[in-house]
Scaffold this motif. Structure first.
Motif, mmCIF file in Angstrom:
data_model
loop_
_atom_site.group_PDB
_atom_site.id
_atom_site.type_symbol
_atom_site.label_atom_id
_atom_site.label_comp_id
_atom_site.label_asym_id
_atom_site.label_seq_id
_atom_site.Cartn_x
_atom_site.Cartn_y
_atom_site.Cartn_z
ATOM 1 N N ASP A 416 0.848 -1.192 0.000
ATOM 2 C CA ASP A 416 0.000 0.000 0.000
ATOM 3 C C ASP A 416 0.886 1.244 0.000
ATOM 4 O OD1 ASP A 416 0.805 0.608 2.637
ATOM 5 O OD2 ASP A 416 -0.832 -0.588 3.470
ATOM 6 N N LEU A 417 0.274 2.372 -0.146
ATOM 7 C CA LEU A 417 1.006 3.620 -0.326
ATOM 8 C C LEU A 417 1.876 3.955 0.882
ATOM 9 C CD1 LEU A 417 1.367 5.804 -2.434
ATOM 10 C CD2 LEU A 417 -0.499 7.072 -1.378
ATOM 11 N N SER A 418 1.388 3.658 2.078
ATOM 12 C CA SER A 418 2.165 3.989 3.279
ATOM 13 C C SER A 418 3.477 3.215 3.314
ATOM 14 C CB SER A 418 1.342 3.695 4.539
ATOM 15 O OG SER A 418 1.016 2.309 4.602
ATOM 16 N N GLU A 421 5.864 4.904 0.903
ATOM 17 C CA GLU A 421 6.355 6.184 1.420
ATOM 18 C C GLU A 421 7.374 5.979 2.540
ATOM 19 O OE1 GLU A 421 2.485 9.038 0.617
ATOM 20 O OE2 GLU A 421 2.562 7.812 2.439
ATOM 21 N N TYR A 445 -7.027 5.691 -5.123
ATOM 22 C CA TYR A 445 -5.686 5.147 -4.897
ATOM 23 C C TYR A 445 -4.778 5.484 -6.074
ATOM 24 C CZ TYR A 445 -1.927 1.706 -4.506
ATOM 25 O OH TYR A 445 -0.701 1.097 -4.443
ATOM 26 N N SER A 448 -3.618 8.993 -5.701
ATOM 27 C CA SER A 448 -2.618 9.110 -4.634
ATOM 28 C C SER A 448 -1.276 8.531 -5.086
ATOM 29 C CB SER A 448 -3.106 8.378 -3.381
ATOM 30 O OG SER A 448 -4.333 8.917 -2.927
ATOM 31 N N LEU A 449 -1.333 7.435 -5.825
ATOM 32 C CA LEU A 449 -0.113 6.800 -6.312
ATOM 33 C C LEU A 449 0.611 7.716 -7.302
ATOM 34 C CD1 LEU A 449 1.433 4.154 -5.929
ATOM 35 C CD2 LEU A 449 0.168 3.209 -7.865
ATOM 36 N N PHE A 452 2.326 10.406 -5.352
ATOM 37 C CA PHE A 452 3.535 9.870 -4.729
ATOM 38 C C PHE A 452 4.672 9.783 -5.747
ATOM 39 C CE2 PHE A 452 6.040 5.945 -4.284
ATOM 40 C CZ PHE A 452 6.767 6.244 -3.146
#
Length: 703
Positions: A416-418, A421, A445, A448-449, A452
């Motif tokens: 996942d994104l967290s 990061e 998502y 958000s990706l 990022f």
């Protein structure tokens, strides 16, 4: 270049669902072509037709291998007479395979052959027409006079076939268009089509319609455009004749299978084609299994999509009669590597090793780099399933950053994104691409990706359906721009259950467990026009978009060639990966062969070689291998190897140099379409060919 009028013509029911074209039934002996019949597989004997026993033996072997129709050359009246004895011996051996007489220059041979065979093939460019490559302007009245002369010359064989109940193939070749056609239409798909239609109209004037049509070329792009245009023009004139598909002079080995699959498979995925031949410069028995595999895949696709609902037609901005590469923005992967824009399509290779097996991956990549010195892979694709898998990537990147230009990290469901990061990314990762499959529900998502990736200086590849991009994902990303965004649609369509639902969306039409991949990518290209118009498209060949996954290389070769080659010939595709092949060297070779077969990227010598027949004046198979062994390092050079000149020097339209049988033991050498050396002794011909290449500044010494 096609005109605006041609671009508006329809040639198939849908470019997003594979709907079989409806045609009339044409009987060739006891075998039906078109109508409700399955795709028929053909081949051609390579023996001297007057050697009756050898021709019978080869025909029996072809029939035993599954060939349903066999063509035999009849270059003169004596050979045409021999067809009678050949037919008798075959029938006595209980072999009922229909025979086709291959006729080019002599109407007298055609008239004799029709007595003995079930079908006669006529080449309009050679049959009672002028082909001296003369430049002449034809007035309308002069053109009509030529057509009247053709009517008089062609009518006798039409009437003979009608009387005897024989079928006919009107087979146009790109290389043998007549002077009259060349001067009015040029050396073009339109010229090929109009040449065939002239002969069909003569046949119809005698109420004869047992006709099959072919429009072959050695260049798959030319061949695809010609067949599409032929169907569109036939629709205009109320014609429904079945099609015989083939890429002529395809050559041998993997190159020939790739090139044939691109041309034939693309048209079959359009719903076009009723009988096929895969032309190989090999023993003709090897043509049959390749053709049968292509036919089986097409019939599976057609049958599975037969009940799919077309719904409201999707718009289609591609002109199917004129190749134009889709315009995209350029994405820089490194100082000397970019994708999209004017860049040649890039090759991405997926490693089969877990990312933790760094040493094995490095070894594989080094092997690939050793084999493909002039055609290095631009990217290595590794799969990341969990956050733990990210750590070995650091060492892998440091070990290979000077060899591979881009790393593609294929994110699994556990990432996942967290986690992305929190990971401490190493320096110098401008060429990294994060690949993630997303659905319509994942649109937030995806946004958000992308944010990022922008922050890290990465590129993002999203694998999604056209429907999801058009309705949810695209509008959400549109405001952010596509500076570092790549799109694909390979893993997005999950295999449906037995109760497959019907959908009016062409891009997700179910097909026996997988969607129609060409249609999916075409729909994706159209969806980008409404959202992210300039994003490069990555053609991924995966188990998720294959029609019939099997555990052997030949099937993967055909599948990848049809999907990738068909899209590249449509002008779609900026990256390509063959993820169904676990061996990196094979995946790399296949990707480059597909790019070369589709004329999208040239990485080695191109060979145009005919498949041999009774007219051939030397052993094509052995000579082709000798020429290949001496010249296959000449990147960007095209060499034509022809057993005779029956299809005219125009068949070598794309070739820089030609090696052509002129007489027994004698070779004629060409530069382009011009014969520059006549009757060279065959023992010296290869050396003289190399001398010609050197004289024209295209020779380099092999490393």
């Amino acid at each position: 270049m096609s005109s605006p009028v041609l671009a508006q013509l329809d040639y198939c029911a849908s470019r997003f669902i594979a709907k079989r074209r409806s045609t009339r039934e044409v009987m060739v002996g006891n075998i039906g072509i078109g109508g409700h019949h399955p795709i028929r597989v053909q081949s051609m004997t390579t023996t001297n037709t007057q050697d009756v026993d050898a021709t019978v033996k080869q025909t029996l072997a072809l029939a035993e291998a599954g060939c349903e129709i066999v063509r035999i050359t009849a270059p003169n009246k004596k050979a045409a007479e021999a067809l009678g004895e050949i037919s008798k011996k075959l029938r006595a051996a209980k072999c009922e395979v229909p025979l086709v007489a291959d006729i080019h220059f002599l109407p007298s041979a055609a008239m004799e052959a029709a007595k003995h065979v079930e079908k006669v093939r006529i080449n309009p460019g050679n049959y009672a027409d002028k082909k001296k490559f003369a430049v002449q302007e034809y007035s309308d009245s002069a053109y009509e006079e030529e057509l009247e002369r053709l009517h008089e010359a062609f009518s006798p064989i039409v009437l003979r076939c009608k009387e005897l109940g024989r079928a006919m193939r009107i087979g146009t070749n790109h290389g043998s268009l007549s002077d009259r056609i060349m001067n009015r239409y040029g050396d073009s798909p339109l010229g090929m089509v109009e040449s065939a239609l002239e002969f069909i109209r003569i046949a119809e004037s005698h109420d004869y319609q047992d006709i099959c049509l072919s429009l072959k070329a050695s260049n798959p792009k030319v061949m695809i455009e010609a067949y599409r245009l032929a169907v569109a023009r036939m629709k205009q004139e109320g014609m429904d004749y079945p099609l015989h598909l083939g890429v002529t002079e395809a050559g041998d080995g993997e190159d020939a299978r790739v090139k044939s699959a691109i041309g034939i498979g693309t048209l079959l995925n359009d719903g076009l084609g009723d009988t096929i031949r895969v032309s190989l410069t090999e023993d003709p028995i090897y043509e049959v299994p390749v053709a049968r595999d292509l036919a089986h895949k097409a019939m599976t696709l057609w049958n599975a999509q037969a009940d799919s609902q077309l719904g409201e037609p999707l718009k289609d901005s591609i002109d199917p009669f004129d190749f134009r590469r889709r315009e995209t923005r350029t994405i820089e992967l490194g100082p000397d590597c970019s994708i999209g824009g004017e860049s040649l399509p890039a090759v991405i290779v997926k490693t089969a090793h877990p990312v933790g097996e760094t040493a094995a991956i490095i070894q594989d990549v080094c092997i690939v780099q050793t084999k493909f010195k002039d055609s290095k892979i631009e990217g290595l694709q590794v799969e990341i399933q969990t956050a733990v898998d990210l750590e070995p990537f650091r060492g892998l990147h440091e070990a290979l950053h000077s060899v591979v230009k881009a790393f593609v990290l294929e994110l699994g469901v556990g990432i996942d994104l967290s986690e992305l990061e929190a990971y401490e990314w190493p320096d110098g990762l401008a060429g990294i691409i994060l690949l993630q499959s997303v659905s319509r529900e994942d649109s937030f998502y995806a946004q958000s990706l992308l944010q990022f990736c922008r922050g890290k200086g990465f590129n993002l590849a999203l694998d999604c359906s056209a429907e999801a991009l058009r309705e949810e994902i695209g509008p959400r990303l549109q405001a952010m721009g596509s500076a570092n965004l790549i799109l694909s649609t390979a893993g997005c369509s999950k295999r449906p259950q037995a109760d497959t639902r019907q959908s009016n969306d062409h891009s997700i039409a179910a097909c026996g467990g997988s969607a129609h991949p060409l249609g999916q990518y075409r729909a994706l290209a159209e969806a980008t026009r409404d959202t992210i118009a300039d994003a490069p498209i990555w053609i991924r060949n995966t188990t998720g978009n294959t029609l019939a996954p099997k555990n052997y290389y030949a099937d993967r070769l055909l599948e990848a060639s049809v999907i990738s080659g068909g899209l590249l010939c449509d002008g779609i595709g900026d990256l390509i990966s063959v993820e169904t092949e676990p061996m990196l060297d094979k995946a790399t070779a296949l990707a480059y062969n597909i790019l070369q077969g589709a004329k999208a990227r040239i990485s080695k010598t191109e060979f145009v070689a005919c498949p041999s027949c009774g007219r051939t004046l030397f052993d094509l198979q052995s000579v082709t291998q000798k020429i290949r062994a001496r010249t296959d390092h000449l990147k960007g050079v095209t060499i034509a190897i022809m057993g005779c000149i029956v299809n005219g020097p125009g068949e070598m339209a794309d070739a820089d140099f030609g090696y052509v049988g002129g007489a027994p033991g004698k070779i004629n050498l060409y530069v382009g379409k011009e014969c520059v050396k006549y009757n060279v002794a065959s023992a010296e011909a290869l050396d003289r060919l190399i001398d010609l290449i050197k004289e024209h500044g295209k020779w380099v010494e092999p490393s």
